[in-house]
Design a protein around this motif. Structure first.
Motif, PDB file in Angstrom:
ATOM      1  N   MET A   1       0.840  -1.204   0.000  1.00 61.27           N
ATOM      2  CA  MET A   1       0.000   0.000   0.000  1.00 61.27           C
ATOM      3  C   MET A   1       0.868   1.244   0.000  1.00 61.27           C
ATOM      4  O   MET A   1       1.974   1.221   0.536  1.00 61.27           O
ATOM      5  N   ASN A   2       0.348   2.310  -0.585  1.00 61.99           N
ATOM      6  CA  ASN A   2       1.152   3.524  -0.622  1.00 61.99           C
ATOM      7  C   ASN A   2       0.947   4.349   0.634  1.00 61.99           C
ATOM      8  O   ASN A   2      -0.130   4.819   0.938  1.00 61.99           O
ATOM      9  N   ARG A   3       2.040   4.524   1.341  1.00 62.28           N
ATOM     10  CA  ARG A   3       1.954   5.129   2.656  1.00 62.28           C
ATOM     11  C   ARG A   3       1.508   6.586   2.605  1.00 62.28           C
ATOM     12  O   ARG A   3       0.654   7.021   3.373  1.00 62.28           O
ATOM     13  N   ALA A   4       2.123   7.340   1.661  1.00 63.62           N
ATOM     14  CA  ALA A   4       1.824   8.773   1.632  1.00 63.62           C
ATOM     15  C   ALA A   4       0.348   9.003   1.376  1.00 63.62           C
ATOM     16  O   ALA A   4      -0.301   9.823   2.044  1.00 63.62           O
ATOM     17  N   ILE A   5      -0.203   8.232   0.418  1.00 67.63           N
ATOM     18  CA  ILE A   5      -1.623   8.403   0.101  1.00 67.63           C
ATOM     19  C   ILE A   5      -2.475   8.043   1.312  1.00 67.63           C
ATOM     20  O   ILE A   5      -3.397   8.770   1.699  1.00 67.63           O
ATOM     21  N   VAL A   6      -2.124   6.904   1.944  1.00 73.05           N
ATOM     22  CA  VAL A   6      -2.914   6.470   3.095  1.00 73.05           C
ATOM     23  C   VAL A   6      -2.878   7.533   4.191  1.00 73.05           C
ATOM     24  O   VAL A   6      -3.903   7.938   4.734  1.00 73.05           O
ATOM     25  N   GLU A   7      -1.662   8.010   4.492  1.00 68.35           N
ATOM     26  CA  GLU A   7      -1.548   8.972   5.583  1.00 68.35           C
ATOM     27  C   GLU A   7      -2.240  10.284   5.222  1.00 68.35           C
ATOM     28  O   GLU A   7      -2.941  10.874   6.035  1.00 68.35           O
ATOM     29  N   GLY A   8      -2.026  10.710   3.969  1.00 62.28           N
ATOM     30  CA  GLY A   8      -2.693  11.938   3.523  1.00 62.28           C
ATOM     31  C   GLY A   8      -4.204  11.806   3.647  1.00 62.28           C
ATOM     32  O   GLY A   8      -4.879  12.698   4.176  1.00 62.28           O
ATOM     33  N   SER A   9      -4.746  10.650   3.218  1.00 63.63           N
ATOM     34  CA  SER A   9      -6.197  10.490   3.300  1.00 63.63           C
ATOM     35  C   SER A   9      -6.656  10.435   4.745  1.00 63.63           C
ATOM     36  O   SER A   9      -7.679  11.026   5.106  1.00 63.63           O
ATOM     37  N   ALA A  10      -5.890   9.735   5.567  1.00 66.57           N
ATOM     38  CA  ALA A  10      -6.279   9.640   6.978  1.00 66.57           C
ATOM     39  C   ALA A  10      -6.393  11.037   7.575  1.00 66.57           C
ATOM     40  O   ALA A  10      -7.357  11.356   8.272  1.00 66.57           O
ATOM     41  N   LEU A  11      -5.392  11.874   7.291  1.00 65.98           N
ATOM     42  CA  LEU A  11      -5.421  13.232   7.828  1.00 65.98           C
ATOM     43  C   LEU A  11      -6.593  14.012   7.266  1.00 65.98           C
ATOM     44  O   LEU A  11      -7.276  14.748   7.979  1.00 65.98           O
ATOM     45  N   VAL A 170       2.728  13.226  -1.485  1.00 66.63           N
ATOM     46  CA  VAL A 170       1.309  13.155  -1.861  1.00 66.63           C
ATOM     47  C   VAL A 170       1.082  13.987  -3.113  1.00 66.63           C
ATOM     48  O   VAL A 170       0.432  13.537  -4.078  1.00 66.63           O
ATOM     49  N   GLY A 171       1.669  15.203  -3.146  1.00 68.65           N
ATOM     50  CA  GLY A 171       1.534  16.059  -4.321  1.00 68.65           C
ATOM     51  C   GLY A 171       2.027  15.346  -5.566  1.00 68.65           C
ATOM     52  O   GLY A 171       1.351  15.330  -6.610  1.00 68.65           O
ATOM     53  N   GLY A 172       3.200  14.727  -5.469  1.00 65.96           N
ATOM     54  CA  GLY A 172       3.770  14.018  -6.613  1.00 65.96           C
ATOM     55  C   GLY A 172       2.859  12.908  -7.086  1.00 65.96           C
ATOM     56  O   GLY A 172       2.631  12.731  -8.285  1.00 65.96           O
ATOM     57  N   GLN A 173       2.280  12.178  -6.122  1.00 63.76           N
ATOM     58  CA  GLN A 173       1.420  11.070  -6.525  1.00 63.76           C
ATOM     59  C   GLN A 173       0.162  11.566  -7.242  1.00 63.76           C
ATOM     60  O   GLN A 173      -0.286  10.956  -8.200  1.00 63.76           O
ATOM     61  N   VAL A 174      -0.364  12.677  -6.735  1.00 63.67           N
ATOM     62  CA  VAL A 174      -1.549  13.223  -7.404  1.00 63.67           C
ATOM     63  C   VAL A 174      -1.169  13.719  -8.799  1.00 63.67           C
ATOM     64  O   VAL A 174      -1.840  13.409  -9.796  1.00 63.67           O
ATOM     65  N   LEU A 175      -0.045  14.450  -8.892  1.00 58.70           N
ATOM     66  CA  LEU A 175       0.364  14.992 -10.181  1.00 58.70           C
ATOM     67  C   LEU A 175       0.667  13.884 -11.182  1.00 58.70           C
ATOM     68  O   LEU A 175       0.383  14.023 -12.377  1.00 58.70           O
ATOM     69  N   SER A 176       1.246  12.784 -10.708  1.00 57.50           N
ATOM     70  CA  SER A 176       1.656  11.737 -11.652  1.00 57.50           C
ATOM     71  C   SER A 176       0.453  11.095 -12.335  1.00 57.50           C
ATOM     72  O   SER A 176       0.591  10.375 -13.307  1.00 57.50           O
TER      73      SER A 176
END
Ligand code: HEM
Ligand SMILES: [Cu+2]
Length: 757
Positions: A1-11, A170-176
């Motif tokens: 699982m992608n940590r940054a996405i998970v943590e970003g969503s949790a927040l 998180v920004g990078g993942q969204v942009l990609s």
């Protein structure tokens, strides 16, 4: 699982929930009087109001506003660090690293530690200090209100710098999703730091991740913020105290904030310097922490010279809250004020002398290590003094079972376990065994969780009526407190145990036989997380829905004469603003009986000198009567041959006199007429018993055990029974003689005073 996405969503989910709760609660609390829709005009009005609100919060220099800003900031950071913790524990549900990668796991424990220690605890305590300290010392505001604002506003950019990695990821993942990887290269190079919160060289020098540099800058900035805040606290306590607040009656919380600020003033500049050296090593090829320069050990020395005092910076304000809150809920004044102050000062000094106990497994010279071991063990003494004083404060108290009390009691328990396990770690051979294991994690979490958030939450409940003018949901709060204690004990005791049997810490992958224990710890952690959310919910919703406070003394503090300054301030405000009558206590509580006017030696610093003469003569008189009565019992015991007079000789030996029964008897007389009566005078207020003679009997029973051991000469069977019986009876006679004489002198004095009036 992608940590940054998970943590970003949790927040994001957390923030959204807070917003929804906020909005709904507000909406429900303010029904439209005409039952209609909100019109366009009203929306514009709301936006205008919002603008002026935002402007006010951005520019405020009022200590209470800044306090709330600090608390809000710290809470957000704490929840962020808490999400890290939940993710850490989630990974550990299974032995392999299958939920998150090992690198992600490393990043999680790094950012968890840093966020919690730097951006959560300190800001919250500075917030509490900002809000209540000026009220407690009768100051109008902090000494430098603008500097105060600057100190706070340095923190949000510091946190953003320190945790930029996650945001960029998180920004990078969204942009990609939309852009090719080549064009967003920047976003893909930065990641959260994964070198441990201690930033040990050489890894911290060699890892290429540019986020490390940003983190170092962020930490440096937070250090500046802390130093600035600390200076403000020191100047405020020293120069802004009200006329009636002296060093001898300065409240314990302010003492703790003062001492904490003192430590910070010495520790943080050092951290700043070390961080700059590390930055230079990373970017300008200096060699402070390279082998040809100072070496990796130099970093550890610098880091822990800040790092150990830092744990006391975090811990002392929590003890200050305990010493402030606990007495209010057991209806007794804090036991041993002076001892608590001195132990706090002692901890501050000692905390700078133990840093190398974090380095027992390095190549530091063993003789140097041994001296650090000695001081580390010694530092347990002032900590233990605090614990004993809290327990004694509770003794015979009239407990008001509220959420703050539950948290205080829970804290004392976890602190004892955390502290004792710390003493073991201070012993070099034991530390070498446990250093890299979960035992250490268990130890320091029992302290950093078991007292710091516990006391923060206790304070949030205790002062909630004062800050908001409303009540929180008390039943939910009690439930939440129990849940928090339960979760902490389950989690951290389990870690202590698995560490004790050797499981290394900081590993995403572990042997399968530990799975069950790890799962138990994880469930405990989820319970802690749940209780944190319940607390947040209670705080937010009660702000709009909580019952309005109808009295100026919500905790009935007047009934025990503990209506402290911040509540007096509250009372004044309520009387002025809402026309409330100042509360009058319906009765005094059992634990506080002013008619038994204390004769105590501990009445206060100033009165000690005045009372010494009177106390000494009363003590001598009471002691004499008691000793004479006691002599009858002991004489009989000698006659019936259950007490050997020779044993009196033996007590002369330890003080360096010859073993002569005469010397022994003389010593005995001195003890009976001087030492014990004075001790009794000092402690009588804290011994159980409503009447003086009850207290005297309790005291005599306590000291009789010492006597029985000291004068035991090998009696057996029935003789032993007779010996013990006579010892007890003789002591009761002593205690009664002492107490009755005191009672007599006291009533005579009172009569005389009344006659004078
Ligand atoms: C009774 C007093 C205490 C003693 C004797 C003590 C002793 C120790 C020792 C010897 C270690 C090093 C263990 C190792 O790395 O192998 C340690 C670690 C630690 N202690 Fe304590 N401690 C005490 C109180 C506290 C307090 C009050 C706090 C925080 C508020 C605290 C926080 C920590 C932390 C964060 C670590 C872990 C550092 C790391 O990551 O390696 N300790 N303690
Ligand atoms: Cu330490």
């Amino acid at each position: 699982m992608n940590r940054a996405i998970v943590e970003g969503s949790a927040l994001a989910v957390l923030a959204l929930t807070v917003a929804v709760v906020w909005f709904r609660a507000r909406h429900a609390a303010r029904p439209e009087s005409d039952g209609g829709y909100t019109t366009r005009e009203e929306i514009e009005f709301e936006i205008g109001r919002l603008q002026s609100e935002v402007y006010r919060w951005l520019t405020t220099t009022n200590h209470r506003d800044i306090g709330l800003l600090y608390i809000a900031f710290g809470t957000i950071a704490g929840l962020w660090g808490g999400v890290d913790a939940m993710m850490l524990r989630t990974e550990l549900l299974t032995p392999p690293a299958d939920i998150w990668t090992p690198e992600t796991y490393n990043a999680l424990f790094t950012t968890h530690g840093l966020t919690m220690l730097i951006f959560f605890v300190l800001p919250v305590f500075f917030g509490v200090g900002n809000y209540v300290l000026p009220l407690l010392i009768g100051a109008d505001d902090m000494a430098f209100p603008r500097v105060n604002a600057i100190g706070f506003w340095l923190l949000p950019p510091a946190l953003l710098l320190a945790r930029m990695g996650l945001l960029v990821q998180v920004g990078g993942q969204v942009l990609s999703l939309f852009l090719p990887d080549e064009s967003i290269q920047f976003f893909l190079t930065i990641r959260e730091v994964s070198i441990g919160w201690t930033l040990y060289a050489p890894l911290s020098v060699q890892q290429p991740n540019p986020q490390i540099d940003l983190l170092l800058l962020g930490l440096h900035l937070s250090g500046i913020a802390t130093t600035v805040g600390a200076i403000n606290f020191i100047v405020t306590v020293v120069y802004e105290r009200g006329d009636d607040v002296t060093w001898a009656n300065l409240d314990i919380f302010s003492w703790n904030m003062l001492v904490t600020s003192g430590i910070a003033l010495f520790a943080f500049p050092l951290l700043g310097s070390a961080l700059v050296m590390l930055l230079l090593d990373r970017n300008l090829a200096t060699t402070f922490f390279a082998t040809e320069g100072g070496g990796a050990i130099l970093w550890q020395h610098l880091f822990w010279f800040w790092g150990h005092p830092e744990v006391y910076i975090l811990f002392l304000p929590a003890t200050g809250l305990m010493s402030t809150i606990l007495p209010k809920f057991v209806g007794r004044k804090l036991f041993g004020y002076q001892f608590i102050v001195y132990s706090t000062l002692g901890l501050a000094v000692l905390s700078f002398g133990v840093w190398a106990h974090h380095m027992f497994t390095t190549s530091v010279d063993p003789r140097v290590k041994a001296s650090f071991m000695a001081i580390s063990i010694a530092i347990a003494v002032p900590s233990a003094i605090k614990v004993f004083n809290w327990i004694t404060t509770m003794w015979d108290g009239d407990i008001q079972l509220s959420a703050p009390f539950i948290l205080c009691a829970g804290s004392i328990g976890t602190f004892i376990v955390g502290g004792v396990t710390g003493v073991f770690l201070a012993v070099i051979p034991i530390d070498i065994l446990y250093h890299g294991t979960y035992y250490v994690v268990g130890h320091f979490h029992l302290i950093v969780v078991g007292i710091i958030p516990f006391m923060m939450i206790a304070a949030s409940y205790y002062w909630y009526p004062l800050i908001t003018g409303r009540w929180y949901d008390t039943r939910l709060a009690k439930f939440q407190s129990v849940l928090l204690i339960f979760g902490s004990v389950v989690t951290f005791m389990t870690l202590l145990i698995i560490g004790g049997v050797g499981l290394p810490r900081r590993q995403a992958i572990y042997p399968p036989e530990y799975q069950l224990a790890q799962q138990i710890a994880t469930v405990g952690a989820y319970v802690i997380g749940l209780s944190a959310l319940l607390w947040l919910y209670n705080m937010l919703v009660s702000y709009w829905r909580g019952a309005v406070v109808q009295t100026t003394d919500p905790w009935k503090l007047k009934a025990t004469n503990q209506f402290t300054k911040e509540w007096q301030w509250f009372e004044e405000r309520m009387v002025e603003k809402y026309d409330l009558e100042p509360a009058t206590p319906d009765s005094t509580r059992r634990s506080y009986a002013p008619e038994l006017e204390p004769m105590g030696l501990l009445g206060g610093v100033g009165s000690v000198a005045e009372n010494v003469y009177r106390n000494a003569s009363a003590a001598a008189a009471g002691g004499f009567v008691g000793t004479v009565l006691m002599a009858g019992g002991l004489g009989t015991a000698i006659v019936v041959d259950v007490l050997d007079p020779v044993s009196f000789g033996e007590i002369a030996e330890p003080v360096g006199l010859p073993a002569d029964p005469l010397f022994g008897a003389a010593l005995f007389l001195v003890g009976g007429t001087v030492t014990w009566p004075l001790l009794f005078l000092a402690f009588q207020e804290y011994l159980p018993g409503r009447y003086l003679f009850e207290t005297g009997t309790v005291f005599a029973t306590l000291i009789s055990t010492g006597f029985a051991i000291a004068f035991y000469t090998g009696q057996q069977g029935l003789v032993l029974l007779g010996y013990l019986g006579f010892v007890l009876v003789a002591h009761w006679a002593y205690g009664l003689g002492l107490a009755v004489t005191f009672q007599f002198l006291q009533s005579r004095r009172r009569k005389r005073r009344r006659a004078e009036e």
